[in-house]
Scaffold this motif. Structure first.
Motif, PDB file in Angstrom:
ATOM      1  N   MET A   1     -13.509  12.003  -3.038  1.00 26.58           N
ATOM      2  CA  MET A   1     -12.127  11.933  -3.473  1.00 26.58           C
ATOM      3  C   MET A   1     -12.041  11.538  -4.956  1.00 26.58           C
ATOM      4  O   MET A   1     -11.199  12.019  -5.663  1.00 26.58           O
ATOM      5  CB  MET A   1     -11.392  10.932  -2.584  1.00 26.58           C
ATOM      6  CG  MET A   1      -9.931  10.906  -2.824  1.00 26.58           C
ATOM      7  SD  MET A   1      -9.204  12.470  -2.337  1.00 26.58           S
ATOM      8  CE  MET A   1      -7.534  12.177  -2.674  1.00 26.58           C
ATOM      9  N   ARG A   2     -12.957  10.654  -5.364  1.00 26.27           N
ATOM     10  CA  ARG A   2     -12.945  10.211  -6.763  1.00 26.27           C
ATOM     11  C   ARG A   2     -13.240  11.372  -7.712  1.00 26.27           C
ATOM     12  O   ARG A   2     -12.664  11.469  -8.788  1.00 26.27           O
ATOM     13  CB  ARG A   2     -13.966   9.095  -6.942  1.00 26.27           C
ATOM     14  CG  ARG A   2     -13.966   8.519  -8.335  1.00 26.27           C
ATOM     15  CD  ARG A   2     -14.970   7.377  -8.436  1.00 26.27           C
ATOM     16  NE  ARG A   2     -15.112   6.953  -9.788  1.00 26.27           N
ATOM     17  CZ  ARG A   2     -14.588   5.843 -10.282  1.00 26.27           C
ATOM     18  NH1 ARG A   2     -13.892   5.056  -9.506  1.00 26.27           N
ATOM     19  NH2 ARG A   2     -14.772   5.524 -11.539  1.00 26.27           N
ATOM     20  N   GLN A   3     -14.147  12.257  -7.323  1.00 26.97           N
ATOM     21  CA  GLN A   3     -14.480  13.402  -8.169  1.00 26.97           C
ATOM     22  C   GLN A   3     -13.297  14.352  -8.302  1.00 26.97           C
ATOM     23  O   GLN A   3     -13.074  14.918  -9.372  1.00 26.97           O
ATOM     24  CB  GLN A   3     -15.682  14.147  -7.605  1.00 26.97           C
ATOM     25  CG  GLN A   3     -16.971  13.371  -7.719  1.00 26.97           C
ATOM     26  CD  GLN A   3     -18.130  14.076  -7.058  1.00 26.97           C
ATOM     27  OE1 GLN A   3     -17.945  14.915  -6.180  1.00 26.97           O
ATOM     28  NE2 GLN A   3     -19.341  13.735  -7.471  1.00 26.97           N
ATOM     29  N   VAL A   4     -12.543  14.520  -7.248  1.00 23.43           N
ATOM     30  CA  VAL A   4     -11.350  15.370  -7.298  1.00 23.43           C
ATOM     31  C   VAL A   4     -10.327  14.766  -8.244  1.00 23.43           C
ATOM     32  O   VAL A   4      -9.734  15.474  -9.062  1.00 23.43           O
ATOM     33  CB  VAL A   4     -10.754  15.558  -5.883  1.00 23.43           C
ATOM     34  CG1 VAL A   4      -9.428  16.280  -5.944  1.00 23.43           C
ATOM     35  CG2 VAL A   4     -11.735  16.281  -4.985  1.00 23.43           C
ATOM     36  N   TRP A   5     -10.119  13.453  -8.152  1.00 24.72           N
ATOM     37  CA  TRP A   5      -9.178  12.765  -9.034  1.00 24.72           C
ATOM     38  C   TRP A   5      -9.624  12.894 -10.494  1.00 24.72           C
ATOM     39  O   TRP A   5      -8.814  13.172 -11.373  1.00 24.72           O
ATOM     40  CB  TRP A   5      -9.060  11.300  -8.636  1.00 24.72           C
ATOM     41  CG  TRP A   5      -8.188  10.494  -9.537  1.00 24.72           C
ATOM     42  CD1 TRP A   5      -8.580   9.458 -10.313  1.00 24.72           C
ATOM     43  CD2 TRP A   5      -6.786  10.655  -9.774  1.00 24.72           C
ATOM     44  NE1 TRP A   5      -7.516   8.958 -11.032  1.00 24.72           N
ATOM     45  CE2 TRP A   5      -6.406   9.682 -10.711  1.00 24.72           C
ATOM     46  CE3 TRP A   5      -5.835  11.528  -9.290  1.00 24.72           C
ATOM     47  CZ2 TRP A   5      -5.102   9.562 -11.163  1.00 24.72           C
ATOM     48  CZ3 TRP A   5      -4.524  11.400  -9.749  1.00 24.72           C
ATOM     49  CH2 TRP A   5      -4.175  10.431 -10.669  1.00 24.72           C
TER      50      TRP A   5
END
Length: 89
Positions: A1-5
Motif C-alpha cells: 500500500m505504501r508503494q501505491v501511495w
C-alpha cells in the motif's frame, strides 16, 4: 500500500511540475524560477525518500555565502540533477 501511495504522490508532483512549466514558466522571473526549482526538487527528494546531505570541503566552498560555484559528483542516476537543484538551483 505504501508503494501505491508513493507512486500516486510522485505522479501528482510530476504532473503539477509539468503544468507549472507549461503554463507559468515563461512569465516568471529568474529568481522565482530558481525558488520553484529548489522547492520542486526538494519535495521530489522527500517523496522518493532520498536524503540529500551537503558536505563542504572548506568554509570557502559554501555557495550560499560566496555565490555561484561549480558543483560536481560521481554520476549515479537521473536523481543527481534533482539532488543538486534541491541544494542549489
Amino acid at each position: 500500500m505504501r508503494q501505491v501511495w508513493t507512486a500516486l504522490r510522485l505522479f501528482c508532483h510530476l504532473l503539477f511540475g509539468l503544468a507549472i512549466a507549461l503554463a507559468l514558466w515563461p512569465m516568471l522571473s529568474a529568481k522565482r524560477r530558481a525558488c520553484i526549482e529548489q522547492r520542486f526538487a526538494s519535495k521530489l527528494m522527500r517523496i522518493l525518500n532520498v536524503r540529500v546531505q551537503v558536505e563542504y570541503q572548506s568554509p570557502l566552498a559554501d555557495y550560499a555565502v560566496h555565490g555561484p560555484c561549480l558543483l560536481y559528483s560521481n554520476h549515479v542516476s537521473w536523481l543527481d540533477i534533482f539532488a543538486f537543484n534541491a541544494v542549489c538551483p
